[in-house]
Design a protein around this motif. Structure first.
Motif, short mmCIF file in Angstrom:
data_model
loop_
_atom_site.label_atom_id
_atom_site.label_comp_id
_atom_site.label_asym_id
_atom_site.label_seq_id
_atom_site.Cartn_x
_atom_site.Cartn_y
_atom_site.Cartn_z
N GLY A 18 0.82 -1.22 0.00
CA GLY A 18 0.00 0.00 0.00
C GLY A 18 0.85 1.26 0.00
O GLY A 18 0.54 2.24 -0.69
N MET A 19 1.93 1.23 0.76
CA MET A 19 2.83 2.39 0.79
C MET A 19 3.49 2.60 -0.56
O MET A 19 3.62 3.73 -1.03
N TYR A 20 3.93 1.52 -1.20
CA TYR A 20 4.56 1.65 -2.51
C TYR A 20 3.58 2.18 -3.55
O TYR A 20 3.92 3.06 -4.36
N ILE A 21 2.37 1.69 -3.51
CA ILE A 21 1.34 2.15 -4.46
C ILE A 21 0.99 3.61 -4.20
O ILE A 21 0.90 4.41 -5.14
N SER A 22 0.82 3.97 -2.94
CA SER A 22 0.48 5.36 -2.63
C SER A 22 1.63 6.30 -2.99
O SER A 22 1.40 7.41 -3.47
N THR A 23 2.86 5.86 -2.80
CA THR A 23 4.01 6.68 -3.19
C THR A 23 4.00 6.92 -4.69
O THR A 23 4.22 8.05 -5.15
N LEU A 24 3.71 5.90 -5.46
CA LEU A 24 3.65 6.04 -6.91
C LEU A 24 2.52 6.98 -7.32
O LEU A 24 2.71 7.86 -8.18
N ILE A 25 1.37 6.83 -6.72
CA ILE A 25 0.22 7.69 -7.05
C ILE A 25 0.51 9.14 -6.69
O ILE A 25 0.26 10.05 -7.49
N PHE A 26 1.05 9.36 -5.48
CA PHE A 26 1.33 10.74 -5.06
C PHE A 26 2.41 11.39 -5.91
O PHE A 26 2.44 12.61 -6.07
N ALA A 27 3.32 10.58 -6.49
CA ALA A 27 4.36 11.14 -7.34
C ALA A 27 3.79 11.69 -8.64
O ALA A 27 4.34 12.63 -9.21
N PHE A 28 2.67 11.13 -9.10
CA PHE A 28 2.10 11.57 -10.37
C PHE A 28 0.97 12.58 -10.23
O PHE A 28 0.55 13.17 -11.22
N ILE A 29 0.47 12.80 -9.02
CA ILE A 29 -0.61 13.77 -8.82
C ILE A 29 -0.01 15.17 -8.86
O ILE A 29 1.05 15.43 -8.31
N GLY A 30 -0.72 16.09 -9.48
CA GLY A 30 -0.20 17.43 -9.64
C GLY A 30 -0.71 18.45 -8.63
O GLY A 30 -0.43 19.62 -8.77
N SER A 31 -1.41 18.04 -7.60
CA SER A 31 -1.93 19.01 -6.64
C SER A 31 -0.84 19.46 -5.66
O SER A 31 0.15 18.78 -5.47
N PRO A 32 -1.04 20.63 -5.04
CA PRO A 32 -0.03 21.13 -4.08
C PRO A 32 0.14 20.21 -2.86
O PRO A 32 1.23 20.12 -2.30
N ALA A 33 -0.91 19.55 -2.44
CA ALA A 33 -0.82 18.68 -1.27
C ALA A 33 -0.09 17.38 -1.60
O ALA A 33 0.37 16.67 -0.70
N ALA A 34 0.05 17.06 -2.87
CA ALA A 34 0.67 15.80 -3.27
C ALA A 34 2.13 15.73 -2.86
O ALA A 34 2.64 14.66 -2.53
N VAL A 35 2.82 16.87 -2.86
CA VAL A 35 4.23 16.88 -2.48
C VAL A 35 4.39 16.48 -1.02
O VAL A 35 5.24 15.65 -0.67
N ASP A 36 3.56 17.04 -0.15
CA ASP A 36 3.62 16.67 1.26
C ASP A 36 3.21 15.22 1.47
O ASP A 36 3.83 14.50 2.27
N LEU A 37 2.18 14.78 0.76
CA LEU A 37 1.76 13.38 0.87
C LEU A 37 2.84 12.43 0.37
O LEU A 37 3.04 11.36 0.93
N LEU A 38 3.54 12.83 -0.67
CA LEU A 38 4.64 12.02 -1.20
C LEU A 38 5.76 11.89 -0.17
O LEU A 38 6.28 10.80 0.05
N LYS A 39 6.10 12.99 0.49
CA LYS A 39 7.15 12.96 1.51
C LYS A 39 6.76 12.04 2.66
O LYS A 39 7.56 11.24 3.14
N ILE A 40 5.50 12.13 3.10
CA ILE A 40 5.02 11.29 4.19
C ILE A 40 5.03 9.82 3.76
O ILE A 40 5.42 8.93 4.53
N SER A 41 4.61 9.56 2.55
CA SER A 41 4.55 8.19 2.05
C SER A 41 5.95 7.57 1.94
O SER A 41 6.14 6.41 2.31
N VAL A 42 6.90 8.33 1.47
CA VAL A 42 8.28 7.82 1.37
C VAL A 42 8.84 7.57 2.76
O VAL A 42 9.50 6.55 3.00
N ALA A 43 8.57 8.47 3.70
CA ALA A 43 9.05 8.28 5.07
C ALA A 43 8.45 7.02 5.69
O ALA A 43 9.15 6.23 6.34
N CYS A 44 7.16 6.80 5.47
CA CYS A 44 6.50 5.59 6.01
C CYS A 44 7.02 4.33 5.33
O CYS A 44 7.11 3.28 5.96
N THR A 45 7.35 4.43 4.05
CA THR A 45 7.89 3.29 3.33
C THR A 45 9.24 2.87 3.91
O THR A 45 9.57 1.69 3.92
#
Length: 73
Positions: A18-45
């Motif tokens: 789930g973390m790997y999938i969410s990291t991939l999804i957040f990397a491709f989303i263009g919203s401003p919140a996606a960058v923060d979500l990507l950082k959190i997802s990578v940290a959790c991974t």
């Protein structure tokens, strides 16, 4: 006990997937919140496998101490 370990291992594997999938999804989303979500997802991974390893290590060490105490008597 083996059944519990297998269930916990499956839950850990699903969380990691789930973390790997969410990291991939957040990397491709263009919203401003996606960058923060990507950082959190990578940290959790990174943090989740370390936490799972630490828990298994503590469990193994605590079981070893109990086994040593029972054999000493």
């Amino acid at each position: 006990m083996k059944k519990t370990k297998r269930i916990l291992a499956l839950i850990g594997a699903l969380l990691l997937a789930g973390m790997y999938i969410s990291t991939l999804i957040f990397a491709f989303i263009g919203s401003p919140a996606a960058v923060d979500l990507l950082k959190i997802s990578v940290a959790c991974t990174i943090f989740l496998p370390v936490l799972l390893y630490a828990c298994s290590l503590v469990y193994r060490l605590s079981r070893k101490d109990k086994d040593d105490d029972s054999s000493a008597q």
